[in-house]
Design an enzyme around this catalytic site. Structure first.
Site, mmCIF file in Angstrom:
data_model
loop_
_atom_site.group_PDB
_atom_site.id
_atom_site.type_symbol
_atom_site.label_atom_id
_atom_site.label_comp_id
_atom_site.label_asym_id
_atom_site.label_seq_id
_atom_site.Cartn_x
_atom_site.Cartn_y
_atom_site.Cartn_z
ATOM 1 N N GLY A 55 0.826 -1.201 0.000
ATOM 2 C CA GLY A 55 0.000 0.000 0.000
ATOM 3 C C GLY A 55 0.853 1.241 0.000
ATOM 4 O O GLY A 55 2.041 1.193 0.343
ATOM 5 N N ASP A 171 -12.283 4.763 14.346
ATOM 6 C CA ASP A 171 -12.422 5.175 12.947
ATOM 7 C C ASP A 171 -12.627 3.969 12.038
ATOM 8 O O ASP A 171 -11.858 3.728 11.107
ATOM 9 C CB ASP A 171 -11.153 5.957 12.548
#
Ligand code: N15
Length: 313
Positions: A55, A171
């Site tokens: 990523g 989150d």
């Protein structure tokens, strides 16, 4: 056993000298899930074989990596000190590391340790073999009730664990979730570290997962996590978050009004809708407590007992 992976509290400074004095005192830590060798180790890049990138982020990239001696596979996140300094997030990073290194739960991605050199900070993270959940959701468009319930149950248990430790606001949007080798969900808090996936870019600055009290800038508590669990449950079942709108201001209005409408398709059980309605409640004190989420009939009747969703089943 593995109790000394990250002794941040004792050593205090960590990489406080982010300017990069290479002689500054390093921390000692072991890698691996349950490292039972007593040996303590100061890691360096030379200890790892680096593989493909997993990523990309604003501050650096994540790579597949393998510790040379143990052959243990990890995700190695490389952050550039100058970028951390420019964005003034070193303090935040240290705080996040401290929090994350104390969390031990099968559904929370482990931080095994970290090290640094003159220019970079390296985080040794758990490797989640089945990758990013949002990609899986994009691929499948929606999840079955069984799969969604299993994920929601895992998340609820992980969040209960966090709340017990007074850690809130995880989150928990799909972009922050990974899937382990057995199909188990892992909360991998990307937090501030801006993961620039295509989806993230298109939804940059999305309000979709925020509860009314947060979009209105009010005080918030552990109830924010319960709300986002409701958002996620909706998204798993219907493929989009419930208050999505073209304009930011319309999402805002829909959130504060809790303008919740269930699409007619796909057909979803009344029990699933009941749970979502009990999570997406404006008054945070009236949201279903996490203990009651895991005992909700929809969870009990649909979630895998092991908390693991396997493609085989
Ligand atoms: C501040 C700090 C202590 C917080 C630590 N947590 C993070 O930095 C959050 N974070 C996790 N940032 C990146 C990652 C991350 C971990 C990204 C990707 C992976 C990861 N573990 N495993 C992957 C992973 N596995 C994959 C398999 C297939 C395709 C992509 C994959 N990514």
């Amino acid at each position: 056993m593995g109790e000394k992976e990250l002794n941040i509290e004792q050593e205090g400074l960590g990489f406080a000298t982010m300017g990069g004095a290479p002689e500054s005192k390093d921390l000692q830590h072991n890698v691996g899930p349950e490292n039972n060798s007593r040996k303590e180790k100061r890691w360096s890049l030379a200890d790892f074989d680096i593989g493909k990138p997993l990523g990309r982020g604003k501050f650096g990239n994540v790579y597949l990596a393998r510790e040379r001696e143990s052959k243990y596979v990890v995700a190695l996140k490389v952050l550039f000190k100058n970028q951390l300094q420019q964005s003034q997030v070193e303090h935040q990073l240290r705080r996040e590391i401290e929090i994350q290194s104390h969390l031990r739960h099968p559904n929370i991605l482990r931080l095994y340790g970290y090290f640094y050199d003159q220019t970079r900070v390296y985080l040794i993270l758990e490797y989640a073999a089945k990758g990013e959940l949002y990609k899986e959701l994009q691929r499948c468009r929606v999840f079955s009730e069984k799969r969604a319930a299993t994920y929601i149950a895992s998340l609820a248990r992980a969040l209960m664990y966090c709340h017990e430790k007074h850690v809130i606001h995880r989150d928990i949007k799909p972009e922050n979730l990974l899937i382990g080798s057995k199909g188990e969900l892992k909360i991998a808090d990307f937090g501030w570290s801006v993961h620039t996936s295509s989806r993230r870019r298109t939804l940059c600055g999305t309000l979709d997962y925020l509860p009314p009290e947060m979009v209105e800038g009010k005080e918030h508590d552990a109830g924010v996590d319960v709300w986002s669990l409701g958002i996620l449950c909706f998204e798993f079942l219907f493929g989009t978050p419930p208050f999505e709108a073209k304009k930011h201001s319309d999402t805002y209005k829909r959130i504060v009004r809790v303008d919740l409408r269930f699409p007619s398709k796909p057909v979803i059980s009344a029990a699933a809708k009941d749970l979502i309605c009990q999570l997406l409640v404006k008054d945070s004190s009236q949201r279903l407590p996490l203990q009651k989420v895991v005992s909700h009939p929809w969870i009990v009747n649909n979630a895998d007992a092991s908390g693991i969703y396997s493609h085989a089943s």
